[in-house]
Design an enzyme around this catalytic site. Structure first.
Site, PDB file in Angstrom:
ATOM      1  CE1 TYR A   1      -3.673   2.465   0.937  1.00  0.00           C
ATOM      2  CE2 TYR A   1      -2.345   3.023   2.842  1.00  0.00           C
ATOM      3  CZ  TYR A   1      -3.416   3.279   2.023  1.00  0.00           C
ATOM      4  OH  TYR A   1      -4.220   4.343   2.282  1.00  0.00           O
TER       5      TYR A   1
ATOM      6  CB  VAL B   1     -14.970   6.539  10.286  1.00  0.00           C
ATOM      7  CG1 VAL B   1     -16.338   7.195  10.367  1.00  0.00           C
ATOM      8  CG2 VAL B   1     -13.893   7.546  10.692  1.00  0.00           C
TER       9      VAL B   1
ATOM     10  CG  ASN C   1     -14.231  -1.539  11.528  1.00  0.00           C
ATOM     11  OD1 ASN C   1     -14.794  -1.842  10.486  1.00  0.00           O
ATOM     12  ND2 ASN C   1     -13.128  -2.130  11.936  1.00  0.00           N
TER      13      ASN C   1
ATOM     14  CG  ASP D   1      -2.068   1.170  13.207  1.00  0.00           C
ATOM     15  OD1 ASP D   1      -3.010   0.609  12.646  1.00  0.00           O
ATOM     16  OD2 ASP D   1      -2.150   2.291  13.748  1.00  0.00           O
TER      17      ASP D   1
ATOM     18  CD  GLN E   1       1.803  13.246  15.122  1.00  0.00           C
ATOM     19  OE1 GLN E   1       2.999  13.068  14.926  1.00  0.00           O
ATOM     20  NE2 GLN E   1       1.313  14.346  15.618  1.00  0.00           N
TER      21      GLN E   1
END
Ligand code: UDP
Length: 186
Positions: free
Chosen positions: A10, A53, A55, A137, A140
Site C-alpha cells: 500500500y 470510522v 467500523n 500502524d 500519528q
C-alpha cells in the site's frame, strides 16, 4: 519505511504512483496532479470496509463493542468526503501544480476520542474492546494542509462532529431495513 511488511504494498504503491506521475509529466508533458488523500470518511463507505470510522459506527449502532487496536492513543485526522471532493476539484482546476498536495484535516484526534465521539453521535453508551495493534500502524498521521490552503484556497468546512452525524444517519438507514423488505426477503 518498512518495504516488506504486510502494509508495504500500500505504502510503496502510492509512492511509486507519485514517481510515475512526475515522470509522465516531465517526459511526456502530461498535465498531471498529485493529491495525497488522508483519512477520509462519509456516507457510502462499505459497512465491512474495515476502516476505523465505519467500523466504530456500525459497532455502535449494532450494540457491539468498539474495537480499539492498541492503546487508542494513536492519532488520525479525519476529512469528510465532501470536503475532499471539493479539494480534488480545486486541484484539477488550478494551473501548473504538479508537486504533491496534501488534502486532509490538519487537526488530529486520538482513536479513543473518535470512539467517544461516535458514541455521542449514535446516542448510545459504548463499551470498548482492546485488540492488538496491526503491524506498522502509524502512531500519528496529520497532514500539513498549508500548500492546499495557499495554492487552492482550500480548507475544511465540515467539522468531525457534523461529518459523523451525516455518516451515522447514512448507516442507520442502511442497517435498519424497512419492514416491507424483511417480509419479502423471508
Ligand atoms: N482502528 C481501530 N479499530 C478498528 C479499525 C481501525 O482502532 O476497528 C485503528 C487502526 O489501528 C489505526 C486507525 O484506527 O490506528 C485508523 O485505521 P484505518 O484503517 O481507518 O486507517 P489507516 O490505518 O490507513 O490510517
Amino acid at each position: 519505511m518498512n518495504t516488506v511488511g504486510v502494509r508495504s504494498c500500500y505504502d510503496e504503491g502510492k509512492r511509486l504512483a507519485e514517481t510515475l506521475m512526475m515522470d509522465y509529466h516531465r517526459q511526456n508533458k502530461v498535465d498531471t496532479r498529485i493529491a495525497r488523500i488522508f483519512n477520509t470518511y462519509g456516507p457510502r463507505m462499505l459497512e465491512n470496509d474495515g476502516r476505523v470510522v465505519s467500523n466504530f459506527i456500525v459497532q455502535a449502532l449494532r450494540g457491539d463493542r468498539i474495537t480499539i487496536y492498541g492503546t487508542g492513543e494513536q492519532t488520525r485526522s479525519f476529512c469528510y468526503v465532501d470536503d475532499l471532493i471539493e479539494g480534488l476539484i480545486c486541484l484539477m482546476n488550478v494551473d501548473e501544480v504538479h508537486d504533491p498536495v496534501n488534502l486532509g484535516n490538519p487537526s488530529e484526534f486520538t482513536i479513543k476520542e473518535l470512539a467517544d465521539e461516535v458514541g455521542r453521535s449514535c446516542g448510545v453508551p459504548i463499551e470498548l474492546e482492546y485488540l492488538p495493534l496491526p503491524q506498522d500502524d502509524p502512531q500519528q498521521r496529520r497532514p500539513d494542509s498549508a500548500r492546499a490552503e495557499k495554492l487552492l484556497g482550500w480548507s475544511l468546512k465540515i467539522p468531525l462532529r457534523e461529518g459523523l452525524r451525516r455518516t451515522v444517519e447514512y448507516f442507520s438507514r442502511r442497517l435498519v431495513r424497512p419492514e416491507s423488505e424483511k417480509t419479502s426477503a423471508s
